[in-house]
Scaffold this active site. Structure first.
Site, PDB file in Angstrom:
ATOM      1  CE  LYS A  69       1.691  -4.706   7.574  1.00  0.00           C
ATOM      2  NZ  LYS A  69       0.785  -5.792   7.868  1.00  0.00           N
ATOM      3  CG  ASP A  91       3.549  -4.840   3.118  1.00  0.00           C
ATOM      4  OD1 ASP A  91       4.377  -5.228   2.264  1.00  0.00           O
ATOM      5  OD2 ASP A  91       2.918  -5.615   3.861  1.00  0.00           O
TER       6      ASP A  91
HETATM    7  O1  C5P Z   1       1.614  -5.828  -2.951  1.00  0.00           O
HETATM    8  P1  C5P Z   1       1.672  -7.222  -2.462  1.00  0.00           P
HETATM    9  O2  C5P Z   1       2.382  -8.140  -3.423  1.00  0.00           O
HETATM   10  O3  C5P Z   1       2.176  -7.367  -1.088  1.00  0.00           O
HETATM   11  O4  C5P Z   1       0.160  -7.732  -2.412  1.00  0.00           O
HETATM   12  C1  C5P Z   1      -0.182  -9.085  -2.284  1.00  0.00           C
HETATM   13  C2  C5P Z   1      -1.597  -9.257  -2.812  1.00  0.00           C
HETATM   14  O5  C5P Z   1      -2.529  -8.571  -1.980  1.00  0.00           O
HETATM   15  C3  C5P Z   1      -1.827  -8.698  -4.204  1.00  0.00           C
HETATM   16  O6  C5P Z   1      -1.522  -9.634  -5.195  1.00  0.00           O
HETATM   17  C4  C5P Z   1      -3.293  -8.366  -4.184  1.00  0.00           C
HETATM   18  O7  C5P Z   1      -4.056  -9.530  -4.415  1.00  0.00           O
HETATM   19  C5  C5P Z   1      -3.549  -7.956  -2.742  1.00  0.00           C
HETATM   20  N1  C5P Z   1      -3.500  -6.485  -2.547  1.00  0.00           N
HETATM   21  C6  C5P Z   1      -4.543  -5.710  -3.025  1.00  0.00           C
HETATM   22  N2  C5P Z   1      -4.487  -4.357  -2.852  1.00  0.00           N
HETATM   23  C7  C5P Z   1      -3.461  -3.764  -2.214  1.00  0.00           C
HETATM   24  C8  C5P Z   1      -2.397  -4.556  -1.705  1.00  0.00           C
HETATM   25  C9  C5P Z   1      -2.457  -5.904  -1.892  1.00  0.00           C
HETATM   26  O8  C5P Z   1      -5.512  -6.232  -3.594  1.00  0.00           O
HETATM   27  N3  C5P Z   1      -3.456  -2.465  -2.069  1.00  0.00           N
END
Ligand code: C5P
Length: 313
Positions: A11, A141
């Site tokens: 994406k 995501d």
């Molecule tokens: O959700 P995911 O594990 O992909 O996110 C990776 C990192 O990105 C999280 O640990 C966080 O630090 C940051 N993040 C965030 N806010 C979001 C998505 C991701 O701060 N909405």
């Protein structure tokens, strides 16, 4: 043994706006997410033994519990223990085409493919929303990667509403092979630099709605006004990633000057993309970027926006 071949598209972010901190430690976002045809290919099969085995052609891709695809299989095993006992473990083979730590959701899309694959292998009959609820437990995501296409994502990125397809638009993708950006680093650095601008608390998000600027882009997508779409691309994370990585800043400048119509970093980067109106234009721009930058470390792809997420072939 039953086995499935699954296409897991990457994406790009057409829009990423950070509104503030959430009580769960994540950021409150407004994003417009777009699937592209650049995709990994996943083979998944039941192995009849109590084991999850992951294989990838690149040794640098982990094949243990740190891989999101492995985590997806573990989660399914935990949620559906009787089916796991009945059908046994899974063999997962990932043919990687999406670069890693690139802001293109490659790991997330592989994870989404494993959730979809196990749903089929174990005859679970889970619906897309049910799979997306499981996906949200593994990453923000991943729910989008399941359904894909063009969508507006809010909350942590897991609340989705579909938008009109833009699958006639081509895109040039550029990434320095040796450069990776951690998503957590990008968001944490953004917080350090810009948290004084954050909207805070439930009330703040409601009151602060005037700061959500995605409206004009959503409108342009719905009427498929490509020129407006290109002008309205936006990514808050550029403010922290570009100053830290001058080659990416330079790459973005070169791509903007050569044009396509709209150039932007995707997600937490360091991938930069340029939207194009045709394959011929995209191939020409790709050549121009390569001859201007002349760096063997720079990988370039021509691909197309697409209207689907995970597909089983
Ligand atoms: O959700 P995911 O594990 O992909 O996110 C990776 C990192 O990105 C999280 O640990 C966080 O630090 C940051 N993040 C965030 N806010 C979001 C998505 C991701 O701060 N909405």
């Amino acid at each position: 043994m039953q086995s499935y071949t699954i296409i897991a598209p990457a994406k790009i972010n057409l829009y990423l706006e950070i509104l503030g901190d959430r009580p769960d430690g994540y950021h409150q976002l407004v994003m417009i997410l777009q699937s592209i045809e650049l995709a990994d290919k996943i083979e998944i099969s039941a192995n009849g033994i109590d084991a999850i085995r992951l294989h990838c052609q690149y040794p640098e891709v982990p094949t243990d519990q740190s891989n999101l695809a492995y985590k997806a299989a573990l989660l399914m095993k935990k949620e559906f223990p009787r089916d796991a006992a009945n059908y046994g473990g899974v063999d997962i083979s990932i043919e990687k085409h999406i670069p890693v730590a690139a802001g293109l959701a490659g790991g997330s899309s592989d994870c989404a493919a494993v959730l979809v694959g196990i749903n089929l292998l174990w005859n679970l009959g889970l619906t897309v929303p049910e799979l997306q609820r499981l996906a949200a437990r593994l990453g923000s995501d991943i729910p989008f990667c399941i359904s894909g296409g063009t969508a507006i994502a809010t909350g942590r990125g897991e609340e989705l509403a579909p938008l009109a397809d833009l699958d006639h638009i081509w895109v040039v993708i550029a990434k320095y092979r040796s450069l990776a950006v951690s998503t957590a680093w990008a968001y944490n650095t953004y917080r350090q630099k810009f948290s004084s601008l954050y909207i805070s608390g439930e009330k703040g998000f409601t009151k602060g709605n005037h700061r959500v600027h995605s409206g004009p882009l959503v409108q342009s997508i719905m009427v498929k006004d490509e020129k407006a779409i290109c002008k309205l691309l936006h990514n808050d994370l550029e403010k922290v990633v570009l100053p830290e990585h001058s080659p990416v800043k330079h790459l973005r400048k070169v791509m903007t000057n050569i044009g396509g119509h709209g150039t932007m970093m995707s997600g937490s980067g360091p991938t930069v993309f340029t939207l194009c109106e045709s394959q011929i234009q995209a191939e020409t721009i790709k050549e121009q970027i390569a001859t201007t930058i002349k760096d063997a470390d720079l990988d370039l792809w021509v691909t197309k926006l697409c209207s689907h997420g995970i597909i089983v072939v």
